[in-house]
Design an enzyme around this catalytic site. Structure first.
Site, PDB file in Angstrom:
ATOM      1  N   GLU A  31       7.602 -13.046  -3.896  1.00 58.58           N
ATOM      2  CA  GLU A  31       7.589 -13.088  -2.442  1.00 58.58           C
ATOM      3  C   GLU A  31       6.169 -13.008  -1.899  1.00 58.58           C
ATOM      4  O   GLU A  31       5.302 -12.368  -2.489  1.00 58.58           O
ATOM      5  CB  GLU A  31       8.424 -11.927  -1.879  1.00 58.58           C
ATOM      6  CG  GLU A  31       9.913 -12.162  -2.095  1.00 58.58           C
ATOM      7  CD  GLU A  31      10.797 -10.977  -1.748  1.00 58.58           C
ATOM      8  OE1 GLU A  31      11.954 -11.236  -1.372  1.00 58.58           O
ATOM      9  OE2 GLU A  31      10.373  -9.817  -1.848  1.00 58.58           O
TER      10      GLU A  31
ATOM     11  N   CYS B  34       0.181 -11.752   2.791  1.00 62.37           N
ATOM     12  CA  CYS B  34       0.214 -10.803   1.678  1.00 62.37           C
ATOM     13  C   CYS B  34       0.742 -11.544   0.450  1.00 62.37           C
ATOM     14  O   CYS B  34       1.849 -12.080   0.489  1.00 62.37           O
ATOM     15  CB  CYS B  34       1.127  -9.639   2.062  1.00 62.37           C
ATOM     16  SG  CYS B  34       1.375  -8.435   0.744  1.00 62.37           S
TER      17      CYS B  34
ATOM     18  N   CYS C 169       6.268  -5.691 -11.988  1.00 58.01           N
ATOM     19  CA  CYS C 169       5.045  -4.883 -12.086  1.00 58.01           C
ATOM     20  C   CYS C 169       5.210  -3.881 -13.215  1.00 58.01           C
ATOM     21  O   CYS C 169       6.303  -3.382 -13.472  1.00 58.01           O
ATOM     22  CB  CYS C 169       4.803  -4.132 -10.775  1.00 58.01           C
ATOM     23  SG  CYS C 169       3.227  -3.243 -10.748  1.00 58.01           S
TER      24      CYS C 169
ATOM     25  N   CYS D 297       5.201   2.904 -10.395  1.00 58.30           N
ATOM     26  CA  CYS D 297       5.118   3.895  -9.306  1.00 58.30           C
ATOM     27  C   CYS D 297       6.533   4.238  -8.830  1.00 58.30           C
ATOM     28  O   CYS D 297       7.343   3.351  -8.541  1.00 58.30           O
ATOM     29  CB  CYS D 297       4.295   3.349  -8.136  1.00 58.30           C
ATOM     30  SG  CYS D 297       2.592   2.939  -8.605  1.00 58.30           S
TER      31      CYS D 297
ATOM     32  N   CYS E 135       8.027   2.722  -5.373  1.00 57.66           N
ATOM     33  CA  CYS E 135       7.896   1.296  -5.070  1.00 57.66           C
ATOM     34  C   CYS E 135       9.057   0.497  -5.661  1.00 57.66           C
ATOM     35  O   CYS E 135       9.362   0.617  -6.851  1.00 57.66           O
ATOM     36  CB  CYS E 135       6.576   0.758  -5.629  1.00 57.66           C
ATOM     37  SG  CYS E 135       6.334  -0.993  -5.314  1.00 57.66           S
TER      38      CYS E 135
ATOM     39  N   GLU F  24       0.364  -5.659  -9.766  1.00 57.10           N
ATOM     40  CA  GLU F  24      -0.921  -4.963  -9.698  1.00 57.10           C
ATOM     41  C   GLU F  24      -2.018  -6.000  -9.946  1.00 57.10           C
ATOM     42  O   GLU F  24      -2.189  -6.486 -11.074  1.00 57.10           O
ATOM     43  CB  GLU F  24      -0.946  -3.841 -10.748  1.00 57.10           C
ATOM     44  CG  GLU F  24      -2.320  -3.256 -11.056  1.00 57.10           C
ATOM     45  CD  GLU F  24      -3.106  -2.789  -9.824  1.00 57.10           C
ATOM     46  OE1 GLU F  24      -2.511  -2.187  -8.908  1.00 57.10           O
ATOM     47  OE2 GLU F  24      -4.322  -3.053  -9.782  1.00 57.10           O
TER      48      GLU F  24
ATOM     49  N   SER G  46      -4.770   2.648  -3.833  1.00 60.43           N
ATOM     50  CA  SER G  46      -3.546   3.383  -3.493  1.00 60.43           C
ATOM     51  C   SER G  46      -3.621   4.764  -4.118  1.00 60.43           C
ATOM     52  O   SER G  46      -3.298   4.948  -5.285  1.00 60.43           O
ATOM     53  CB  SER G  46      -2.328   2.620  -4.009  1.00 60.43           C
ATOM     54  OG  SER G  46      -2.282   1.350  -3.402  1.00 60.43           O
TER      55      SER G  46
ATOM     56  N   ASN H 232       8.493   3.411   2.972  1.00 59.12           N
ATOM     57  CA  ASN H 232       9.562   2.464   3.307  1.00 59.12           C
ATOM     58  C   ASN H 232      10.657   2.580   2.259  1.00 59.12           C
ATOM     59  O   ASN H 232      10.399   2.350   1.082  1.00 59.12           O
ATOM     60  CB  ASN H 232       9.019   1.034   3.337  1.00 59.12           C
ATOM     61  CG  ASN H 232       7.997   0.849   4.447  1.00 59.12           C
ATOM     62  OD1 ASN H 232       8.268   1.146   5.606  1.00 59.12           O
ATOM     63  ND2 ASN H 232       6.808   0.386   4.090  1.00 59.12           N
TER      64      ASN H 232
ATOM     65  N   CYS I 236       5.716  -2.790   2.955  1.00 56.79           N
ATOM     66  CA  CYS I 236       5.056  -2.311   1.730  1.00 56.79           C
ATOM     67  C   CYS I 236       6.065  -1.648   0.814  1.00 56.79           C
ATOM     68  O   CYS I 236       6.813  -0.775   1.235  1.00 56.79           O
ATOM     69  CB  CYS I 236       4.000  -1.260   2.046  1.00 56.79           C
ATOM     70  SG  CYS I 236       2.694  -1.821   3.099  1.00 56.79           S
TER      71      CYS I 236
HETATM   72  N1  SAH Z   1      -0.250  -2.712  -6.923  1.00 53.32           N
HETATM   73  C1  SAH Z   1      -1.104  -2.673  -5.787  1.00 53.32           C
HETATM   74  C2  SAH Z   1      -0.692  -3.615  -4.670  1.00 53.32           C
HETATM   75  C3  SAH Z   1       0.785  -3.602  -4.265  1.00 53.32           C
HETATM   76  S1  SAH Z   1       1.431  -2.281  -3.341  1.00 53.32           S
HETATM   77  C4  SAH Z   1      -1.237  -1.265  -5.252  1.00 53.32           C
HETATM   78  O1  SAH Z   1      -0.464  -0.421  -5.663  1.00 53.32           O
HETATM   79  O2  SAH Z   1      -2.134  -1.006  -4.478  1.00 53.32           O
HETATM   80  C5  SAH Z   1       0.715  -2.300  -1.752  1.00 53.32           C
HETATM   81  C6  SAH Z   1       0.763  -0.925  -1.074  1.00 53.32           C
HETATM   82  O3  SAH Z   1       2.108  -0.518  -0.768  1.00 53.32           O
HETATM   83  C7  SAH Z   1       0.202   0.174  -1.944  1.00 53.32           C
HETATM   84  O4  SAH Z   1      -0.701   0.937  -1.214  1.00 53.32           O
HETATM   85  C8  SAH Z   1       1.418   1.002  -2.307  1.00 53.32           C
HETATM   86  O5  SAH Z   1       1.074   2.339  -2.549  1.00 53.32           O
HETATM   87  C9  SAH Z   1       2.265   0.834  -1.082  1.00 53.32           C
HETATM   88  N2  SAH Z   1       3.685   1.121  -1.312  1.00 53.32           N
HETATM   89  C10 SAH Z   1       4.378   0.961  -2.465  1.00 53.32           C
HETATM   90  N3  SAH Z   1       5.656   1.335  -2.283  1.00 53.32           N
HETATM   91  C11 SAH Z   1       5.775   1.737  -1.005  1.00 53.32           C
HETATM   92  C12 SAH Z   1       6.864   2.200  -0.201  1.00 53.32           C
HETATM   93  N4  SAH Z   1       8.091   2.309  -0.705  1.00 53.32           N
HETATM   94  N5  SAH Z   1       6.614   2.511   1.075  1.00 53.32           N
HETATM   95  C13 SAH Z   1       5.384   2.367   1.609  1.00 53.32           C
HETATM   96  N6  SAH Z   1       4.330   1.905   0.923  1.00 53.32           N
HETATM   97  C14 SAH Z   1       4.518   1.600  -0.378  1.00 53.32           C
END
Ligand code: SAH
Length: 361
Positions: free
Chosen positions: A92, A105, A112, A116, A119, A169, A222, A298, A341
């Site tokens: 996406e 974006c 991934c 995390c 996420c 990532e 992050s 989120n 996000c």
């Molecule tokens: N892998 C990279 C880029 C993708 S995530 C990274 O982690 O930075 C982009 C952003 O969304 C990151 O800052 C991550 O911490 C945040 N993110 C991931 N899951 C989320 C969620 N459920 N709610 C809000 N932000 C989230």
């Protein structure tokens, strides 16, 4: 076997392909112009090239643009693009309008590997890296969509900013990411300003250092927790690069003048949102030219966390500001279409949307 994707080629590779055929290098420039400025979708359309060269190109390459499967539209103007790649994998990209800005974006991986806990993409596990051309292709497809909409008077806009914050990532896929940045920013390519590109990472320390040496894009980290025990639990990457080492590396990054690092901080109810944690964070960030972007969590189905409420987020922001840290709150965009996000899972079937609407047929 599929032909190689011409969008994966660097300028040097296009030049070499031409040289091997005794074709002058300016032809490589013309090919790139067709691909990245004039939206050519087939070699036959490259009308200022000799017919023989066009045929030769079509024998040698394909133009591997992702296929646009579906566009989901949020009530706030955000659009989520579901794209299918050559091997059937789906990813996406998200278009986020914000005043004069239109940010795209992009994803860098199918799934991934970082795991995390907060996420949705992590629940997919790791599929594969996207190739350079598949990352650039997201911009080409989104740009064409925006142009179509503009012709129908649905939007003013053109894409002004790009963030590598979609699925995956980016620095785990270093070659794909940096290759794409080259095509996107080069004057022979898309010619997008590197100042308007931000790469977000979980904090892969050696690759962050390389990225700064190899490109001029902005970097976002992050962080999400300042306490190593907490961060290790929710971001497994901390086992390899502990918070202390990550911050030491950030402090030592040779940032160009006027640039600062953005630290993203996902706010999880009762986990990392106490004012005392904000004060610890502010102390830890001393001496790093940075700002903090707070992202209220989120939710996604099965997520083991709650979203910090507005009061907790505001209190956390205040505590940071009182300690002299520049702190902003990221508004959730496109939550009604699961485009915000951390919500991207590239489902072919809009399963969750149906479940939410209670329409099970
Ligand atoms: N892998 C990279 C880029 C993708 S995530 C990274 O982690 O930075 C982009 C952003 O969304 C990151 O800052 C991550 O911490 C945040 N993110 C991931 N899951 C989320 C969620 N459920 N709610 C809000 N932000 C989230």
């Amino acid at each position: 076997m599929a032909l190689p994707d011409v969008l994966d080629c660097s300028r040097a590779e296009l030049d070499a392909w031409c040289a091997a055929r005794g074709i002058p290098a300016y032809r490589a420039g013309q090919i790139a112009t067709w691909l990245y400025r004039q939206d050519a979708r087939e070699f036959a359309a490259m009308t200022n090239l000799p017919a023989e060269l066009r045929a030769d190109l079509a024998w040698s390459f394909r133009i591997g643009l992702p296929e646009l499967v579906r566009v989901a539209r949020s009530s706030d103007g955000t659009r989520k693009l579901l794209l299918r790649l050559d091997d059937g994998a789906t990813i996406e990209s998200v278009l986020i309008p914000d005043g004069e800005r239109l940010t795209l974006c992009v994803s860098t991986q199918v799934g991934c590997a970082m795991g995390c806990a907060f996420c949705a993409t992590a629940t997919l596990g790791f599929g594969r890296h996207l190739r350079r051309g598949e990352i650039v292709g997201q911009l080409l497809v989104a740009r064409a969509l925006v142009r179509d909409e503009q012709e129908r008077h649905e939007g003013p806009e053109r894409i002004t900013n790009m963030v590598f914050m979609g699925m995956g990532e980016p620095l785990h896929n270093y070659a794909g990411t940096v290759g794409a940045i080259e095509t996107l920013t080069a004057d022979w390519g898309v010619d997008f300003s590197h100042r308007r590109i931000t790469v977000s990472t979980v904090g892969l320390v050696p690759e962050m250092q390389r990225l700064l040496a190899d490109t001029q894009v902005n970097i976002a980290v992050s962080l999400t927790a300042i306490d190593q025990d907490v961060r290790k639990r929710i971001m497994p990457v901390s086992k390899k690069y502990p918070v202390e080492d990550l911050l030491a590396a950030c402090r030592a990054l040779p940032l160009p003048r006027r640039k600062r690092i953005t630290f993203e901080y996902v706010m999880l109810d009762g986990v990392n949102d106490a004012p005392a944690q904000a004060r610890t964070l502010a102390r830890a960030l001393r001496g790093i030219r940075c700002k903090v972007n707070l992202i209220p969590f989120n939710p996604f189905p099965g997520a083991p966390f709650g979203r910090s409420d507005d009061v907790a987020v505001a209190r956390f922001q205040d505590a940071l500001r009182n300690a002299g840290v520049h702190a902003t709150i990221r508004e959730s965009r496109g939550p009604d279409i699961a485009a915000a996000c951390g919500q991207l899972v590239a489902e072919e079937e809009p399963r969750r949307a149906r479940a939410h609407a209670g329409d099970v047929r």
